[in-house]
Design a protein around this motif. Structure first.
Motif, PDB file in Angstrom:
ATOM      1  N   VAL A   1       0.844  -1.197   0.000  1.00  0.00           N
ATOM      2  CA  VAL A   1       0.000   0.000   0.000  1.00  0.00           C
ATOM      3  C   VAL A   1       0.878   1.246   0.000  1.00  0.00           C
ATOM      4  N   GLN A   2       1.893   1.263   0.861  1.00  0.00           N
ATOM      5  CA  GLN A   2       2.792   2.416   0.889  1.00  0.00           C
ATOM      6  C   GLN A   2       3.495   2.609  -0.454  1.00  0.00           C
ATOM      7  N   ALA A   3       3.968   1.518  -1.029  1.00  0.00           N
ATOM      8  CA  ALA A   3       4.694   1.608  -2.304  1.00  0.00           C
ATOM      9  C   ALA A   3       3.793   2.120  -3.416  1.00  0.00           C
TER      10      ALA A   3
ATOM     11  N   GLU B   1       2.045   6.570  -6.996  1.00  0.00           N
ATOM     12  CA  GLU B   1       0.956   7.369  -7.562  1.00  0.00           C
ATOM     13  C   GLU B   1       1.057   8.834  -7.161  1.00  0.00           C
ATOM     14  N   ARG B   2       1.549   9.076  -5.948  1.00  0.00           N
ATOM     15  CA  ARG B   2       1.630  10.450  -5.456  1.00  0.00           C
ATOM     16  C   ARG B   2       2.843  11.186  -6.007  1.00  0.00           C
ATOM     17  N   TYR B   3       3.994  10.499  -6.078  1.00  0.00           N
ATOM     18  CA  TYR B   3       5.233  11.182  -6.433  1.00  0.00           C
ATOM     19  C   TYR B   3       5.730  10.854  -7.838  1.00  0.00           C
TER      20      TYR B   3
ATOM     21  N   TRP C   1       9.476  -3.188  -0.053  1.00  0.00           N
ATOM     22  CA  TRP C   1       9.093  -2.878  -1.429  1.00  0.00           C
ATOM     23  C   TRP C   1      10.087  -1.935  -2.107  1.00  0.00           C
ATOM     24  N   LEU C   2      11.369  -2.128  -1.818  1.00  0.00           N
ATOM     25  CA  LEU C   2      12.424  -1.398  -2.500  1.00  0.00           C
ATOM     26  C   LEU C   2      12.985  -2.253  -3.633  1.00  0.00           C
ATOM     27  N   ASP C   3      13.353  -1.616  -4.726  1.00  0.00           N
ATOM     28  CA  ASP C   3      13.951  -2.351  -5.841  1.00  0.00           C
ATOM     29  C   ASP C   3      15.463  -2.145  -5.841  1.00  0.00           C
ATOM     30  N   ASP C   4      16.139  -2.694  -6.839  1.00  0.00           N
ATOM     31  CA  ASP C   4      17.600  -2.625  -6.880  1.00  0.00           C
ATOM     32  C   ASP C   4      18.102  -1.191  -6.939  1.00  0.00           C
ATOM     33  N   ASP C   5      17.401  -0.336  -7.706  1.00  0.00           N
ATOM     34  CA  ASP C   5      17.829   1.066  -7.779  1.00  0.00           C
ATOM     35  C   ASP C   5      17.737   1.731  -6.409  1.00  0.00           C
ATOM     36  N   ASP C   6      16.706   1.410  -5.653  1.00  0.00           N
ATOM     37  CA  ASP C   6      16.585   1.944  -4.300  1.00  0.00           C
ATOM     38  C   ASP C   6      17.738   1.466  -3.429  1.00  0.00           C
ATOM     39  N   PHE C   7      18.064   0.172  -3.524  1.00  0.00           N
ATOM     40  CA  PHE C   7      19.175  -0.371  -2.754  1.00  0.00           C
ATOM     41  C   PHE C   7      20.484   0.333  -3.119  1.00  0.00           C
ATOM     42  N   ARG C   8      20.711   0.531  -4.414  1.00  0.00           N
ATOM     43  CA  ARG C   8      21.949   1.178  -4.853  1.00  0.00           C
ATOM     44  C   ARG C   8      22.031   2.604  -4.317  1.00  0.00           C
TER      45      ARG C   8
ATOM     46  N   GLY D   1      -7.539  -3.568  -1.509  1.00  0.00           N
ATOM     47  CA  GLY D   1      -7.842  -3.158  -2.883  1.00  0.00           C
ATOM     48  C   GLY D   1      -6.704  -2.359  -3.477  1.00  0.00           C
ATOM     49  N   LEU D   2      -6.127  -1.448  -2.687  1.00  0.00           N
ATOM     50  CA  LEU D   2      -4.956  -0.709  -3.157  1.00  0.00           C
ATOM     51  C   LEU D   2      -3.789  -1.649  -3.426  1.00  0.00           C
ATOM     52  N   ALA D   3      -3.598  -2.612  -2.528  1.00  0.00           N
ATOM     53  CA  ALA D   3      -2.482  -3.551  -2.669  1.00  0.00           C
ATOM     54  C   ALA D   3      -2.638  -4.458  -3.879  1.00  0.00           C
ATOM     55  N   ALA D   4      -3.863  -4.588  -4.389  1.00  0.00           N
ATOM     56  CA  ALA D   4      -4.091  -5.434  -5.561  1.00  0.00           C
ATOM     57  C   ALA D   4      -3.689  -4.745  -6.860  1.00  0.00           C
TER      58      ALA D   4
END
Length: 362
Positions: A109-111, A116-118, A143-150, A344-347
């Motif tokens: 939900v946060q992701a 959607e917001r940013y 819910w971080l991806d590789d770019d976030d990790f880098r 519903g948001l998470a879906a």
């Protein structure tokens, strides 16, 4: 009784925000019936400048040991905070030389809301605001991806892996192996007792190890027990900004846990780190030393009156229950709306998946 006089080492970071839950989740307030909408509007938080002023006052008047009991600033979740509020929190943290902690990418939900917001990931957005540095720790980070990790690795920031809480709350699974391979500092935590049930770090290590193993069949993709132990000690100390803790070495605080090798968890004793991570459950703990001073000897706490503490805890529970009694009916009425709206948001589709199934059914 205070944590300073009882011999504990701690970083205290009360969670703050300037948006309520019903303001933070887009569309949730509008999905409520009129009468419930009016009720949740009364839950709106006060002016953010008052919160920032209160944090600044606490930091300015901090009197506990700067080495053992430290403050930190903790804007709870980015989508629960305006950009200006997050920036003000960061300004205070840097002005007073303390850490900043936030729950980032904890749930889908946060992701989804963040994207959607940013129009970008939460980590990218926070970095665009100039908030991520070596004193920033992102809790959960599921819910971080590789770019976030880098990005986190490049900035020298840390991640707090709360495997037990992530499973308890249905957040999904953090990719520990990938974060370590990319070079992010990772600490291991339990999260709060209200969402992970206990504060047992041995259990937290075991969960972290097991979660890394259910994400794929190749052992080369699993975190080793040595890496888990390092994250729970050295990595966690770094995430808390404790530069002289987490190791048994000259110049470091003498924080030591002694386990009884005659306890069942250690019979037979054949691989110390593996048994610490996969077998120990805190029942073998015999002594505990903090800063060179024993606080537990032969299983007995030396600095706490546990009977008195238990009475105080029960009294606090009764007090909070009475204070929140008027809100109980509101919670009961809100629960079915929230429990259907958020899934519903998470879906909604997202660029990565951190669940063990390929499809989310709501």
């Amino acid at each position: 009784m205070t944590i300073a006089t009882e011999g504990m080492r701690a970083v205290l970071a009360p969670m703050v925000a300037d948006h309520s839950f019903y303001e933070a989740i887009p569309g949730l307030r509008d999905a409520l019936p009129d009468d419930l909408r009016q009720k949740v509007d009364t839950l709106r938080l006060g002016p953010s400048d008052r919160t920032i002023a209160a944090i600044g006052s606490i930091l300015d008047r901090w009197t506990w040991s700067s080495q053992d009991i430290r403050p930190a600033v903790a804007p709870t979740i980015p989508i629960h905070c305006s950009d200006s509020f997050m920036c003000d929190c960061s300004r205070l943290a840097r002005e007073y030389g303390v850490a900043m902690h936030s729950h980032v990418g904890e749930s889908k939900v946060q992701a989804v809301v963040g994207m959607e917001r940013y129009g970008k990931s939460l980590i990218s957005h926070l970095d665009g605001l100039g908030l991520i540095d070596e004193n920033f720790t992102a809790a959960h980070a599921v819910w971080l991806d590789d770019d976030d990790f880098r990005l986190m690795a490049d900035r020298g920031a840390s991640l707090a892996h709360n495997a037990g809480s992530n499973m308890r709350l249905g957040n999904g699974h953090f990719r520990l192996r990938r974060a370590l391979d990319i070079g992010v500092n990772v600490g291991i935590g339990t999260d709060g007792a209200n969402c992970s049930d206990n504060q047992n770090m041995y259990e937290a290590m075991r969960y972290a190890s097991m979660v890394s193993k259910v994400q794929g069949p190749d052992p080369r993709g699993w975190a080793t027990v040595e890496e888990i132990y390092h994250a729970a000690t050295v990595g966690s100390a770094q995430a808390l900004g404790l530069s002289n803790a987490g190791l048994l070495a000259p110049g470091y605080k003498a924080d030591i846990v002694f386990v009884d090798l005659g306890a069942i968890n250690w019979i037979p004793h054949n691989w110390t780190v593996n048994q610490l991570v996969h077998v120990e459950d805190a029942t073998s703990v015999r002594h505990v030393m903090i800063g060179g001073t024993f606080v537990v000897r032969d299983g007995r706490l030396l600095t706490l009156d546990m009977a008195k503490l238990a009475r105080e805890a029960e009294a606090a529970r009764d007090r909070l229950e009475n204070l929140n009694a008027e809100w109980r009916d509101l919670f009961v009425r809100l629960e079915p709306v929230v429990s259907s709206f958020c899934p519903g948001l998470a879906a909604r589709p997202y660029l990565i998946n951190r669940y063990l199934c390929d499809e989310i059914r709501v």
